[in-house]
Design a protein around this motif. Structure first.
Motif, short mmCIF file in Angstrom:
data_model
loop_
_atom_site.label_atom_id
_atom_site.label_comp_id
_atom_site.label_asym_id
_atom_site.label_seq_id
_atom_site.Cartn_x
_atom_site.Cartn_y
_atom_site.Cartn_z
N UNK A 14 0.78 -0.92 0.02
CA UNK A 14 0.10 0.28 -0.07
C UNK A 14 0.97 1.41 -0.13
N UNK A 15 2.00 1.32 -0.85
CA UNK A 15 2.59 2.48 -0.87
C UNK A 15 1.99 3.27 -2.14
N UNK A 16 1.98 4.68 -1.75
CA UNK A 16 1.17 5.76 -2.83
C UNK A 16 1.50 5.48 -4.18
N UNK A 17 2.87 5.43 -4.32
CA UNK A 17 3.04 5.38 -5.85
C UNK A 17 3.72 4.13 -6.42
N UNK A 18 4.69 3.32 -5.84
CA UNK A 18 5.21 2.31 -6.09
C UNK A 18 5.79 1.51 -5.07
N UNK A 19 5.64 0.09 -5.29
CA UNK A 19 6.20 -0.78 -4.22
C UNK A 19 7.68 -0.81 -4.28
N UNK A 20 8.36 -0.89 -5.52
CA UNK A 20 9.62 -0.97 -5.67
C UNK A 20 9.86 -0.24 -7.04
#
Length: 368
Positions: free
Chosen positions: A254-260
């Motif tokens: 649930x990161x706002x833009x990217x996980x990685x």
């Protein structure tokens, strides 16, 4: 009926705007490195910070004890923090060579409200042979007194050698939970176990490094200031030279833009020494807008970027875009990309895998 329609309209508009919403991480996702035996042995010979605190010291984290803790660190090799929350200011704590910092069961560092654009609650710059056990760190984002800047770090590692961090819990920093880099690069850095949550810029930034290991970590709910990414691999200049990193059993959530995310273009240099070697095994993302993002605009110069990126055991769920090529002319330069066992729950999972295969052969111009 009219009220119900208005309610549904508000909900739909909210969803359409895509506003970030914090999600609790399931306890089952959070793993800990087994370090009990070594921790207890170190604890038995450690210096207890509580011995330096003033009489009638507070146990509720309401008084600033930065100077007392720093004195203990300066004068001792192995230091045990008090078994209760303590407040520190934005000068932070500077660790030294050949040292160990221990957090007890209820130890916690809380940052006093700051107006600074940047800080390091724990700073490891130019140091060697440093270990931190079970750090529990809470930044000041909920009480921060400024609106600008993005460089408030939980743990700052620059130009350091042989650093080991076990079971960190790092939350609410104005910038990154953990920053790894330097003017050149850091060497032999391990972060194993734990939770990096609700930090404002990145959960973990890897700017440069050789032999970097991130393992059994959950990096979650990063939001507020771009890149808003769980783990961001983003060199600053060709002087960083290399990014040699292994990610094992990582969950981004649930990161706002990217996980990685990979942003590699600024690492290009005049030498074959400028290289990327990233191995990612058993990686999962849930709910981040993009599971994995890749950005490296086409190289029209003679600058070089070499290396390998290996994806194995990738599982991406509930993403708007599972794998996102951020530019139509994204390039691998001379990086070899190998992808095995990649899956997502996206309706076009097969197409995404095909596109990755094409991209690894530099035959794709793709952007979602």
């Amino acid at each position: 009926m009219r009220s119900l329609l208005i309610f549904l309209l508000i909900v739909n508009l909210s969803c359409a705007q895509g506003k970030f919403s914090y999600k609790d991480v399931p306890d089952a996702y959070i793993k800990k490195a087994e370090v009990t035996s070594s921790f207890n042995n170190l604890k038995a010979t450690s210096f207890e910070v509580v011995k330096l605190l003033p009489k009638n010291y507070k146990k509720d984290g309401s008084e600033d004890y930065t100077a007392y803790i720093q004195k203990a660190i300066n004068e001792n090799t192995t230091v045990l923090l008090p078994n209760f929350p303590v407040l520190i200011n934005d000068k932070g704590l500077q660790l030294k060579d050949n040292s160990t910092l221990l957090f007890d069961d209820k130890s916690q560092l809380n940052l006093k409200a700051s107006s600074n654009q940047g800080y390091a609650m724990i700073d490891i710059t130019g140091k060697k042979n440093v270990s931190i056990y079970n750090p529990n760190i809470i930044g000041d984002r909920s009480v921060h007194m400024g609106k600008t800047g993005e460089w408030g770090m939980g743990i700052n590692i620059k130009d350091a050698v042989n650093v080991k961090i076990y079971n960190p819990v790092i939350k609410d920093c104005w910038g990154d939970g953990i920053y790894i880099g330097g003017n050149g690069f850091s060497n032999n850095i391990s972060v194993i176990g734990g939770l990096i949550d609700n930090n404002r810029r990145n959960g973990i930034s890897v700017i440069s490094g050789d032999n970097i290991l991130l393992q059994n970590l959950v990096v979650s709910n990063t939001n507020g200031a771009n890149p808003k990414t769980g783990i961001d691999i983003e060199p600053n200049t060709p002087d960083n030279k290399k990014v040699n990193i292994s990610l094992k059993s990582i969950i981004t959530y649930n990161n706002e833009v990217s996980g990685l995310a990979f942003y590699l273009a600024r690492l290009r240099g005049d030498s074959d020494a400028n290289n990327v070697n990233v191995v990612i095994e058993n990686y999962k993302d849930f709910y981040s807008k993009s599971g994995i993002s890749y950005s490296n605009q086409k190289n029209d110069s003679k600058k070089k970027l070499m290396g390998n990126i290996v994806f194995s055991g990738i599982d991406l769920k509930y993403n708007k875009v599972p794998f996102n090529f951020l530019y139509k002319n994204s390039s691998l330069d001379n990086i070899n990309l190998k992808v095995t066992d990649f899956k997502s729950d996206h309706k076009d999972n097969k197409g995404i895998v095909t596109d990755l295969q094409k991209f690894s052969q530099q035959k794709i111009k793709y952007n979602q």
